[in-house]
Design an enzyme around this catalytic site. Structure first.
Site, PDB file in Angstrom:
ATOM      1  N   ASP A  10       0.855  -1.174   0.000  1.00 20.43           N
ATOM      2  CA  ASP A  10       0.000   0.000   0.000  1.00 20.43           C
ATOM      3  C   ASP A  10       0.902   1.239   0.000  1.00 20.43           C
ATOM      4  O   ASP A  10       2.052   1.176   0.436  1.00 20.43           O
ATOM      5  CB  ASP A  10      -0.881  -0.034   1.258  1.00 20.43           C
ATOM      6  CG  ASP A  10      -1.591   1.271   1.494  1.00 20.43           C
ATOM      7  OD1 ASP A  10      -2.288   1.741   0.574  1.00 20.43           O
ATOM      8  OD2 ASP A  10      -1.443   1.832   2.605  1.00 20.43           O
TER       9      ASP A  10
HETATM   10 MG   LIG Z   1      -2.807   3.207   3.556  1.00 19.58          MG
END
Ligand SMILES: [Mg+2]
Length: 229
Positions: A10
């Protein structure tokens, strides 16, 4: 031979410090349009900003509507007149795209892991912001590809988003990759939905949820060295 040759990171608040970039972008809007910046003003903006993105999550607004509505609603609440939400949003996104604040140790960890792993970004984001930021950051030379939800036409945690990612990485399987992210609702939920191993980056020491499978939990990105070796 590592058991996780493919690492799916991410971006926001895992490698990039979004919180810092977000304050900076709000300050840029204030500077551009003559509003006196203060932490209190930012905090009130954030309440409205977050509430507006929750309306997006519920499907009540499109993304294009959301980025304008957050400023419109904020100006209405503050009694600020005469500012164009579209202009404010443009300045905001431009500043976000320039921000390359990294989370602690992100640069050294990504550089080190790249020696024996494939590094990819999986991110729910606006294409122009994410591309600009990645291109300017210290991480750029190490990232093979960034999969941005706006381009994919689907977002984490959906199965469709991970179908898109898997269709674009040669050699990846549901066993040889690791999802690494700070968000339970997008990263860890997404890994659960798709049946992927996952590592929850939890520097704020939040309570671990009972309803989700969390294969690994770390407070510091350097803990990944032992997990993926
Ligand atoms: Mg994040």
């Amino acid at each position: 031979m590592t058991s996780y040759p493919y690492l799916l990171f991410d971006a926001d608040n895992t490698l990039f410090c979004f919180d810092e970039a977000n304050v900076h972008a709000f300050r840029a809007v204030c500077d551009a349009f003559g509003l006196p910046f203060s932490q209190e003003l930012f905090d009130r903006y954030e309440v409205i900003n977050n509430a507006t993105w929750e309306r997006f999550d519920r499907g009540e607004l499109t993304k294009d509507e959301t980025v304008l509505e957050r400023f419109r609603a904020f100006f209405a609440a503050e009694g600020i007149r005469g500012l164009d939400p579209a202009e404010c949003n443009r300045v905001h996104l431009e500043d976000l795209g320039r921000a390359t604040y990294l989370m602690p140790h992100a640069a050294e960890v990504i550089a080190k892991l790249r020696e024996a792993h494939h590094i990819y970004l999986i991110t729910n984001a606006v294409e122009s912001v994410q591309r600009g930021r990645l291109g300017r950051s210290a991480l750029a030379p190490y990232v093979e590809e960034a999969f941005i939800s706006e381009t994919a036409g689907a977002a984490k945690p959906s199965v469709e988003y991970f179908d898109y990612v898997f269709a674009h990485i040669d050699g990846i399987t549901k066993e040889n990759c690791l999802v690494i992210g700070d968000s339970l609702t997008s990263d860890i939920q997404g890994a659960n939905n798709y049946g992927l191993p996952c590592c929850w980056y939890n520097p704020k020491r939040l309570l671990r949820p009972a309803a989700l499978r969390v294969d690994y939990e770390i407070r510091d990105l350097r803990e990944l060295y032992d997990i993926v070796k």
